[in-house]
Scaffold this active site. Sequence first.
Site, mmCIF file in Angstrom:
data_model
loop_
_atom_site.group_PDB
_atom_site.id
_atom_site.type_symbol
_atom_site.label_atom_id
_atom_site.label_comp_id
_atom_site.label_asym_id
_atom_site.label_seq_id
_atom_site.Cartn_x
_atom_site.Cartn_y
_atom_site.Cartn_z
ATOM 1 N N ASP A 222 0.835 -1.213 0.000
ATOM 2 C CA ASP A 222 0.000 0.000 0.000
ATOM 3 C C ASP A 222 0.867 1.260 0.000
ATOM 4 O OD1 ASP A 222 -2.351 1.405 -0.021
ATOM 5 O OD2 ASP A 222 -2.719 1.228 2.132
ATOM 6 N N HIS B 131 2.435 3.648 -8.975
ATOM 7 C CA HIS B 131 2.121 2.254 -9.335
ATOM 8 C C HIS B 131 3.250 1.647 -10.160
ATOM 9 C CE1 HIS B 131 -1.687 2.473 -7.461
ATOM 10 N NE2 HIS B 131 -2.199 3.346 -8.313
ATOM 11 N N LEU C 294 11.443 -19.555 -5.220
ATOM 12 C CA LEU C 294 10.318 -18.839 -4.591
ATOM 13 C C LEU C 294 9.056 -18.896 -5.446
ATOM 14 C CD1 LEU C 294 9.579 -16.514 -2.354
ATOM 15 C CD2 LEU C 294 9.876 -14.994 -4.299
HETATM 16 C C1 IPE Z 1 -5.401 -2.629 -0.400
HETATM 17 O O1 IPE Z 1 -5.080 -1.287 -0.486
HETATM 18 C C2 IPE Z 1 -5.329 -3.276 -1.763
HETATM 19 C C3 IPE Z 1 -3.999 -3.415 -2.341
HETATM 20 C C4 IPE Z 1 -2.874 -3.117 -1.771
HETATM 21 C C5 IPE Z 1 -3.992 -3.974 -3.664
HETATM 22 P P1 IPE Z 1 -6.202 -0.161 -0.633
HETATM 23 O O2 IPE Z 1 -5.477 1.120 -0.763
HETATM 24 O O3 IPE Z 1 -7.151 -0.512 -1.709
HETATM 25 O O4 IPE Z 1 -6.958 -0.271 0.768
HETATM 26 P P2 IPE Z 1 -7.866 0.802 1.531
HETATM 27 O O5 IPE Z 1 -8.877 1.303 0.558
HETATM 28 O O6 IPE Z 1 -6.957 1.902 1.999
HETATM 29 O O7 IPE Z 1 -8.452 0.043 2.673
HETATM 30 C C1 IPE Z 2 -1.535 0.311 -3.382
HETATM 31 O O1 IPE Z 2 -1.285 1.677 -3.380
HETATM 32 C C2 IPE Z 2 -1.771 -0.241 -4.766
HETATM 33 C C3 IPE Z 2 -3.183 -0.548 -5.069
HETATM 34 C C4 IPE Z 2 -4.165 -0.496 -4.222
HETATM 35 C C5 IPE Z 2 -3.477 -0.925 -6.431
HETATM 36 P P1 IPE Z 2 -2.472 2.737 -3.381
HETATM 37 O O2 IPE Z 2 -2.837 3.043 -4.784
HETATM 38 O O3 IPE Z 2 -3.602 2.268 -2.539
HETATM 39 O O4 IPE Z 2 -1.775 3.990 -2.735
HETATM 40 P P2 IPE Z 2 -2.415 4.971 -1.666
HETATM 41 O O5 IPE Z 2 -2.841 4.106 -0.516
HETATM 42 O O6 IPE Z 2 -3.567 5.644 -2.325
HETATM 43 O O7 IPE Z 2 -1.313 5.882 -1.303
HETATM 44 MG MG MG Z 3 -4.041 2.456 -0.583
#
Ligand code: IPE
Ligand code: IPE
Ligand code: MG
Length: 227
Positions: free
Chosen positions: A12, A29, A123
Amino acid sequence: MSIPQHVAIIMDGNGRWAKQQGKERTHGHYHGAINIRNIAIKAHQMGVKVLTLFAFSTENWKRPENEVSFIMDLPRVFLNQYLQELLDNQICIEFIGEWEKLPASTVKICADLLEKTKHNQGLKLVLALNYGSKAEIVHAVNEFISHHPHMLIDEETLEAHLYTSHLPAVDLCIRTSGEKRLSNFLLWQLAYSELVFCPLHWPEFTQQDFENTLKEYESRHRRYGGL
Ligand code: IPE
Ligand code: IPE
Ligand code: MG
């Protein structure tokens, strides 16, 4: 050092990291996808057997279309840049979640990654793509009911119908970015896992940070309800 067999990561913070750099969320990303390579190689070197990464959730479809389509193209970028290195390091890719319902071009690349790395003995890198844990559990129960309409399900049987049935139990789950929640990731599988919440955003989480997290894991005392 006691090395966890199976590590799961909620990757995240890509978007927030990019914003901190004054860039678009998609920049985060891209660097997040690149970091998968770094952490997978480190996990492999440290003797981890399975690394399961949350890459796209069933809830992430709520995001703007340009962000979703950028993410859907990342498996192609990953394949082009790292296939050779995956092969050199004996890393085998698998997917969990409803990844076959992703756009056809993404499914094709994912199938390619699966096929080309399937004989690798190192892995296992499991990417959770279009994954939601509640959907997984409902799917498992429905699978069971469709074959045994008059039977009650038990824990072992439910587990055997999850996408992760062939994998060892998750020993350690890491979430980056400082959020402290599971966001519908491996709810069943994490019942007795150790949890580590790391304040760093995923693109800035280094191999050294991974190693430090494994040291933290080593210091934990797992009791499973016993003494
Ligand atoms: C969880 O992160 C999903 C992934 C890392 C793919 P999100 O950014 O979607 O989660 P929330 O919305 O903060 O709970
Ligand atoms: C995690 O990073 C990747 C996905 C959920 C696809 P985020 O896109 O959720 O990044 P933040 O949490 O908004 O910073
Ligand atoms: Mg996120």
